[in-house]
Scaffold this motif. Structure first.
Motif, PDB file in Angstrom:
ATOM      1  N   GLU A   9       0.863  -1.181   0.000  1.00 55.71           N
ATOM      2  CA  GLU A   9       0.000   0.000   0.000  1.00 55.71           C
ATOM      3  C   GLU A   9       0.898   1.229   0.000  1.00 55.71           C
ATOM      4  N   THR A  10       0.909   1.945  -1.108  1.00 59.74           N
ATOM      5  CA  THR A  10       1.880   3.023  -1.306  1.00 59.74           C
ATOM      6  C   THR A  10       1.620   4.227  -0.414  1.00 59.74           C
ATOM      7  N   GLU A  11       0.361   4.470  -0.046  1.00 54.98           N
ATOM      8  CA  GLU A  11       0.035   5.636   0.779  1.00 54.98           C
ATOM      9  C   GLU A  11       0.531   5.455   2.208  1.00 54.98           C
ATOM     10  N   ARG A  12       0.328   4.255   2.761  1.00 50.82           N
ATOM     11  CA  ARG A  12       0.707   4.000   4.151  1.00 50.82           C
ATOM     12  C   ARG A  12       2.081   3.353   4.294  1.00 50.82           C
ATOM     13  N   GLY A  13       2.640   2.911   3.195  1.00 59.16           N
ATOM     14  CA  GLY A  13       3.947   2.251   3.260  1.00 59.16           C
ATOM     15  C   GLY A  13       3.883   0.957   4.038  1.00 59.16           C
ATOM     16  N   ARG A  14       2.853   0.144   3.771  1.00 60.05           N
ATOM     17  CA  ARG A  14       2.674  -1.125   4.472  1.00 60.05           C
ATOM     18  C   ARG A  14       2.644  -2.264   3.461  1.00 60.05           C
ATOM     19  N   ALA A  15       3.136  -3.418   3.871  1.00 62.78           N
ATOM     20  CA  ALA A  15       3.205  -4.567   2.967  1.00 62.78           C
ATOM     21  C   ALA A  15       2.640  -5.813   3.629  1.00 62.78           C
ATOM     22  N   ARG A  16       2.145  -6.726   2.791  1.00 58.43           N
ATOM     23  CA  ARG A  16       1.702  -8.037   3.243  1.00 58.43           C
ATOM     24  C   ARG A  16       2.305  -9.091   2.316  1.00 58.43           C
ATOM     25  N   LEU A  17       2.850 -10.135   2.902  1.00 57.16           N
ATOM     26  CA  LEU A  17       3.388 -11.259   2.142  1.00 57.16           C
ATOM     27  C   LEU A  17       2.350 -12.374   2.184  1.00 57.16           C
ATOM     28  N   VAL A  18       1.905 -12.831   1.019  1.00 56.50           N
ATOM     29  CA  VAL A  18       0.836 -13.829   0.927  1.00 56.50           C
ATOM     30  C   VAL A  18       1.408 -15.133   0.371  1.00 56.50           C
ATOM     31  N   ALA A  19       1.342 -16.198   1.160  1.00 56.14           N
ATOM     32  CA  ALA A  19       1.812 -17.506   0.694  1.00 56.14           C
ATOM     33  C   ALA A  19       0.782 -18.092  -0.271  1.00 56.14           C
ATOM     34  N   PRO A  49      -6.399  -5.521   3.745  1.00 56.08           N
ATOM     35  CA  PRO A  49      -6.203  -5.138   5.142  1.00 56.08           C
ATOM     36  C   PRO A  49      -7.013  -3.893   5.517  1.00 56.08           C
ATOM     37  N   GLU A  50      -7.427  -3.832   6.764  1.00 52.28           N
ATOM     38  CA  GLU A  50      -8.238  -2.729   7.246  1.00 52.28           C
ATOM     39  C   GLU A  50      -7.518  -1.388   7.063  1.00 52.28           C
ATOM     40  N   GLU A  51      -8.274  -0.408   6.619  1.00 51.42           N
ATOM     41  CA  GLU A  51      -7.816   0.969   6.403  1.00 51.42           C
ATOM     42  C   GLU A  51      -6.943   1.140   5.159  1.00 51.42           C
ATOM     43  N   TRP A  52      -6.715   0.084   4.409  1.00 56.13           N
ATOM     44  CA  TRP A  52      -5.965   0.220   3.163  1.00 56.13           C
ATOM     45  C   TRP A  52      -6.874   0.754   2.065  1.00 56.13           C
ATOM     46  N   ASP A  53      -6.303   1.529   1.152  1.00 56.24           N
ATOM     47  CA  ASP A  53      -7.003   2.027  -0.026  1.00 56.24           C
ATOM     48  C   ASP A  53      -6.669   1.096  -1.186  1.00 56.24           C
ATOM     49  N   SER A  54      -7.668   0.400  -1.700  1.00 56.87           N
ATOM     50  CA  SER A  54      -7.430  -0.596  -2.753  1.00 56.87           C
ATOM     51  C   SER A  54      -6.857   0.022  -4.020  1.00 56.87           C
ATOM     52  N   THR A  55      -7.126   1.320  -4.251  1.00 55.68           N
ATOM     53  CA  THR A  55      -6.615   1.968  -5.470  1.00 55.68           C
ATOM     54  C   THR A  55      -5.137   2.303  -5.365  1.00 55.68           C
ATOM     55  N   LYS A  56      -4.582   2.164  -4.167  1.00 55.95           N
ATOM     56  CA  LYS A  56      -3.161   2.478  -3.966  1.00 55.95           C
ATOM     57  C   LYS A  56      -2.338   1.232  -3.633  1.00 55.95           C
ATOM     58  N   VAL A  57      -2.859   0.074  -3.997  1.00 54.10           N
ATOM     59  CA  VAL A  57      -2.155  -1.177  -3.705  1.00 54.10           C
ATOM     60  C   VAL A  57      -1.458  -1.697  -4.963  1.00 54.10           C
ATOM     61  N   GLY A 113      17.176 -19.225  -2.448  1.00 51.07           N
ATOM     62  CA  GLY A 113      17.241 -18.626  -3.779  1.00 51.07           C
ATOM     63  C   GLY A 113      15.865 -18.136  -4.160  1.00 51.07           C
ATOM     64  N   ALA A 114      15.801 -17.210  -5.102  1.00 55.15           N
ATOM     65  CA  ALA A 114      14.518 -16.619  -5.474  1.00 55.15           C
ATOM     66  C   ALA A 114      14.481 -16.301  -6.967  1.00 55.15           C
ATOM     67  N   SER A 115      13.306 -15.908  -7.429  1.00 52.87           N
ATOM     68  CA  SER A 115      13.139 -15.414  -8.796  1.00 52.87           C
ATOM     69  C   SER A 115      13.055 -13.895  -8.748  1.00 52.87           C
ATOM     70  N   ASP A 116      13.125 -13.263  -9.895  1.00 58.16           N
ATOM     71  CA  ASP A 116      12.783 -11.851  -9.957  1.00 58.16           C
ATOM     72  C   ASP A 116      11.289 -11.714  -9.635  1.00 58.16           C
ATOM     73  N   SER A 117      10.902 -10.597  -9.075  1.00 56.41           N
ATOM     74  CA  SER A 117       9.485 -10.347  -8.828  1.00 56.41           C
ATOM     75  C   SER A 117       8.856  -9.765 -10.088  1.00 56.41           C
ATOM     76  N   LEU A 118       7.532  -9.834 -10.130  1.00 54.26           N
ATOM     77  CA  LEU A 118       6.784  -9.321 -11.274  1.00 54.26           C
ATOM     78  C   LEU A 118       5.592  -8.535 -10.749  1.00 54.26           C
ATOM     79  N   LEU A 119       5.409  -7.296 -11.236  1.00 55.50           N
ATOM     80  CA  LEU A 119       4.244  -6.505 -10.877  1.00 55.50           C
ATOM     81  C   LEU A 119       3.042  -7.026 -11.652  1.00 55.50           C
ATOM     82  N   ILE A 120       1.993  -7.464 -10.933  1.00 57.37           N
ATOM     83  CA  ILE A 120       0.845  -8.064 -11.610  1.00 57.37           C
ATOM     84  C   ILE A 120      -0.444  -7.241 -11.431  1.00 57.37           C
ATOM     85  N   LEU A 121      -0.378  -6.172 -10.632  1.00 59.40           N
ATOM     86  CA  LEU A 121      -1.532  -5.281 -10.495  1.00 59.40           C
ATOM     87  C   LEU A 121      -1.062  -3.899 -10.031  1.00 59.40           C
TER      88      LEU A 121
END
Length: 208
Positions: free
Chosen positions: A154-164, A179-187, A200-208
């Protein structure tokens, strides 16, 4: 500069903190060290500082994600690796205002194949729905038991969630509530994969 008489120090010739002790003639003299700093930053230096400050703050906001997504990258911490890798994702204008290119931003990086994941958001249910496609194994780049993750930021609040999500060798869907109080348009939503061992990991990909 001050004169002193010390039976403990005697004729001392050394430094203690910012005080230098010496002998002049037959007198013990204490002189304060003078510290000067020449700092006349150029526009290039100021722009670099603005980039660094932004990336350091992002690395803190995304810390649980960065700790998984940047394992084994470089010789320093995962946060340092995140900052170094994402310098190109930050631009600074002539007034030193910072813009983050979230499409270029990497929340994970590595040699593994990026997973095949899409996501949609329902305003009615206030949930994100991740749809995942099974991927075939490829030696050194993809195994069926690779872990796949979604990331909400969430770019406005600077908060992140990791989803398995599901393992790479599975297909299916996973829902996650806004998450509560998050703005869906800023996620911003990303996905990436890691080895089962987490080393080890892969590169990340922006999907939304």
């Amino acid at each position: 500069m001050a004169e002193f008489n010390s039976y403990l120090l005697g004729k001392a010739r050394k430094s203690v903190g910012n005080i230098t002790l010496c002998v002049m003639g037959r007198k013990n003299i204490a002189k304060a060290k003078v510290f000067t700093r020449k700092d006349n930053p150029t526009p290039k230096i100021l722009a670099q500082r603005a980039k660094m400050m932004t990336l350091v703050q992002l690395s803190r906001s995304l810390l649980p994600v960065v700790q998984k997504g940047f394992v084994g990258i470089g010789n320093g911490t995962t946060s340092n690796a995140f900052v170094a890798k994402n310098m190109k994702a930050i631009t600074v204008d002539e007034k030193y205002a910072v813009t983050v290119d979230f499409e270029q931003l990497l929340v994970a990086t590595g040699l593994l194949n990026t997973p095949k994941v899409t996501v949609t958001y329902s305003e009615g249910t206030k949930k994100f729905l991740f749809e995942q496609e099974m991927q075939e194994e490829e030696t050194g780049y993809a195994t069926a038991d690779d872990r796949v993750y979604g990331v909400l930021y969430e770019t406005e609040r600077g908060r992140a969630r990791l989803v398995a999500l599901r393992d790479r060798g599975e297909s299916g869907s996973t829902s996650f509530a806004l998450p509560e109080e998050w703005d869906s348009t800023k996620v911003k939503v990303y996905c990436f994969a890691t080895l089962k061992s987490g080393k080890g990991a892969s590169d990340s990909l922006l999907i939304l």
